[in-house]
Scaffold this motif. Structure first.
Motif, mmCIF file in Angstrom:
data_model
loop_
_atom_site.group_PDB
_atom_site.id
_atom_site.type_symbol
_atom_site.label_atom_id
_atom_site.label_comp_id
_atom_site.label_asym_id
_atom_site.label_seq_id
_atom_site.Cartn_x
_atom_site.Cartn_y
_atom_site.Cartn_z
ATOM 1 N N UNK A 79 0.862 -1.173 0.000
ATOM 2 C CA UNK A 79 0.000 0.000 0.000
ATOM 3 C C UNK A 79 0.905 1.231 0.000
ATOM 4 N N UNK A 80 0.321 2.397 0.181
ATOM 5 C CA UNK A 80 1.114 3.623 0.066
ATOM 6 C C UNK A 80 2.058 3.833 1.241
ATOM 7 N N UNK A 81 1.954 2.990 2.298
ATOM 8 C CA UNK A 81 2.770 3.165 3.493
ATOM 9 C C UNK A 81 3.809 2.057 3.691
ATOM 10 N N UNK A 117 9.123 1.133 5.135
ATOM 11 C CA UNK A 117 8.053 2.102 5.406
ATOM 12 C C UNK A 117 8.333 3.391 4.631
ATOM 13 N N UNK A 118 7.322 3.884 3.921
ATOM 14 C CA UNK A 118 7.458 5.138 3.176
ATOM 15 C C UNK A 118 7.177 6.302 4.123
ATOM 16 N N UNK A 124 3.459 13.007 5.406
ATOM 17 C CA UNK A 124 3.037 14.129 4.567
ATOM 18 C C UNK A 124 1.885 13.788 3.640
ATOM 19 N N UNK A 125 1.483 12.497 3.603
ATOM 20 C CA UNK A 125 0.426 12.093 2.689
ATOM 21 C C UNK A 125 0.982 11.799 1.311
ATOM 22 N N UNK A 318 -9.562 16.409 2.775
ATOM 23 C CA UNK A 318 -10.319 16.440 1.525
ATOM 24 C C UNK A 318 -9.864 15.366 0.548
ATOM 25 N N UNK A 319 -8.546 15.123 0.468
ATOM 26 C CA UNK A 319 -8.035 14.121 -0.475
ATOM 27 C C UNK A 319 -8.457 12.715 -0.068
ATOM 28 N N UNK A 320 -8.265 12.390 1.216
ATOM 29 C CA UNK A 320 -8.646 11.059 1.700
ATOM 30 C C UNK A 320 -10.140 10.849 1.565
#
Length: 388
Positions: A79-81, A117-118, A124-125, A318-320
Motif C-alpha cells: 500500500x502507500x505506506x 516504510x514510506x 506528509x500524505x 479532503x483528499x482522503x
C-alpha cells in the motif's frame, strides 16, 4: 510521480469551460462537474540495483577499513505506506590488526528480507507530484563468509591470537536497518540513495570486540530503482449533463392538481448504504438494502441507478475523503454487478466531504442509491389525470 498533472488538469478545465460556453450558444446540454479527477495507489513490484562503499568497525585508520559494496533487491509495495523487499548484498570486507600490524580481507554475501516504510507518505500524505520519497527499513538475514586466508596467514606468521578466527566458511545471522531516498525522474525510474547498518556476531571480523560481542558493517549505496508496473491510477473526472430549461407558455391559468407524489416522479427507490469510519467495505447489515435495489432493477429493465458516495467532514482530509467516497460508490456498484446488473445501468458519483447530506456527522459515511425509472412518468400522469 506524475509531473505536469496539475498543468494538464488546468488545461482540461479551460477546455471544458470553452465547451460549456459553446454549449450555451448552440443549445446543447451543459455539464456539471460531479467529481474531480482522483488518483489512487496501485500495489506494484520494483527492483533496486545499487553500488557503493562499506565500512567495518576496527582500530585501524578509517581508509584502511573501507571496501566496495553491491546490493540488489526485489520489492513489493503493498500500500502507500508499507512494503517489503528481499535481496542480497556484500562483496568483501576489510579489517586490520593494530599490533603487530596485519591487514586482511575476506569475501561475504548477505541475503536479507526487509520491511520498508514510506516516511514521506506516512507523515506528509501521498502526492504524485512529489519528486522524492524518504523511507526507512528494518530487516534480518544471514551473512555467508569465506576466503579468510589473509587472517589465517597473519595469525601463523605473527603469532596473533585473533580469538575469533574462523576458516573455511561461516554463516552469521544479521540484523539490519537503515534509511534512504528515491528521487523520481519519472513515474517508473528513480535515483536511489541508501545508508544501512548491519549487526553481526563477533566472529565476523575474526577479532574479539573490546566493548561488546558484536561486529558492525555499514554501507552507503547509490543506484537505480525501476518500478515493474504502474504505482498509481487516475479516476477521470465525472460530469452530469444539465439540460437547458424549456420555456413553457401558459395561455390560461390552470388550477394545479393536488400533489400526491414526490417531486421527482421517476424516483422508484432510494437506499442509504452506511459504512464504518475510514472504510469502503460493505457490512453484511447493509446487504439487504442493495439487494432491494438489485431486485427492482432486475424486474424493471428500463430502470437505472445513480450511486453517490460521501465521506464525513470531521475526519480525514479532503483528499482522503474524496478517495473514500469514490471507493464507497464503487463497492456498491461491484455488489450490483455481481448480481447481474449491467454496468451501463449504473452511474457512479463521488462528493467526498464537499457535500454533507445529513446533519449527523456519522451518517455521511454513506453511498446514496437512487433508482430512476422513466416508466413511472406515464403512471404518474395517469394518476394525476384521475384525481383532477
Amino acid at each position: 510521480m506524475k509531473r505536469g498533472f496539475c498543468k494538464n488538469t488546468l488545461l482540461a478545465l479551460l477546455l471544458l469551460s470553452s465547451v460549456n460556453i459553446y454549449s450555451q450558444q448552440t443549445g446543447r446540454p451543459l455539464r456539471e462537474l460531479v467529481a474531480p479527477a482522483v488518483d489512487f495507489f496501485v500495489p506494484h513490484w520494483y527492483i533496486n540495483l545499487q553500488v557503493g562503499g562499506a565500512y567495518d568497525i576496527g582500530e585501524a585508520k578509517f581508509t584502511h577499513l573501507l571496501s566496495p559494496a553491491l546490493q540488489a533487491t526485489v520489492g513489493y509495495e503493498f500500500n502507500e505506506y508499507i512494503g517489503a523487499r528481499a535481496g542480497v548484498s556484500g562483496l568483501w570486507a576489510r579489517n586490520e590488526y593494530a599490533y603487530p600490524e596485519a591487514k586482511y580481507k575476506w569475501n561475504f554475501i548477505q541475503p536479507a528480507v526487509d520491511v520498508r516504510a514510506n516516511l514521506s507518505n506516512i507523515f506528509m500524505g501521498r502526492d504524485i507530484e512529489r519528486v522524492y520519497d524518504l523511507y526507512a527499513f528494518l530487516g534480518a538475514g544471514v551473512a555467508l563468509s569465506w576466503n579468510n586466508d589473509d587472517a589465517e596467514e597473519a595469525d601463523q606468521r605473527f603469532g596473533i591470537d585473533f580469538q575469533k578466527l574462523w576458516s573455511g566458511h561461516r554463516w552469521n545471522p544479521v540484523v539490519r536497518g537503515g534509511i534512504g531516498a528515491d528521487f523520481w525522474l519519472n513515474d517508473d525510474v528513480a535515483i536511489n540513495v541508501e545508508g544501512n547498518a548491519n549487526m553481526l556476531p563477533d566472529h565476523f571480523n575474526s577479532k574479539l570486540g573490546k566493548n561488546d560481542n558484536r561486529d558492525w558493517h555499514f554501507n552507503l549505496l547509490v543506484g537505480v530503482r525501476l518500478n515493474l508496473g504502474p504505482s498509481y491510477g487516475i479516476i477521470e473526472p465525472q460530469y452530469r449533463e444539465i439540460p437547458q430549461p424549456v420555456p413553457v407558455v401558459v395561455e390560461t391559468p390552470v388550477e394545479e392538481p393536488k400533489k400526491v407524489l414526490q417531486d421527482d416522479d421517476m424516483v422508484a427507490l432510494t437506499e442509504y448504504v452506511q459504512f464504518e469510519l475510514n472504510k469502503s467495505i460493505i457490512r453484511s447489515s447493509e446487504y439487504q438494502k442493495i439487494l432491494r435495489v438489485a431486485q427492482y432493477l432486475n424486474t424493471h429493465p428500463e430502470a437505472h441507478v445513480e450511486l453517490t458516495g460521501f465521506a464525513d467532514k470531521l475526519t480525514g482530509n479532503a483528499t482522503i475523503n474524496q478517495r473514500l467516497s469514490v471507493e464507497r460508490a464503487q463497492a456498491v456498484a461491484e455488489f450490483l454487478s455481481d448480481r447481474g446488473i449491467s454496468s451501463s445501468r449504473i452511474s457512479r458519483y463521488a462528493k467526498g466531504d464537499r457535500v454533507q447530506p445529513f446533519q449527523v456527522n456519522e451518517d455521511n459515511r454513506v453511498t446514496i442509491c437512487i433508482v430512476i425509472d422513466e416508466g413511472l412518468t406515464k403512471e404518474v400522469q395517469e394518476l394525476r389525470e384521475s384525481i383532477k
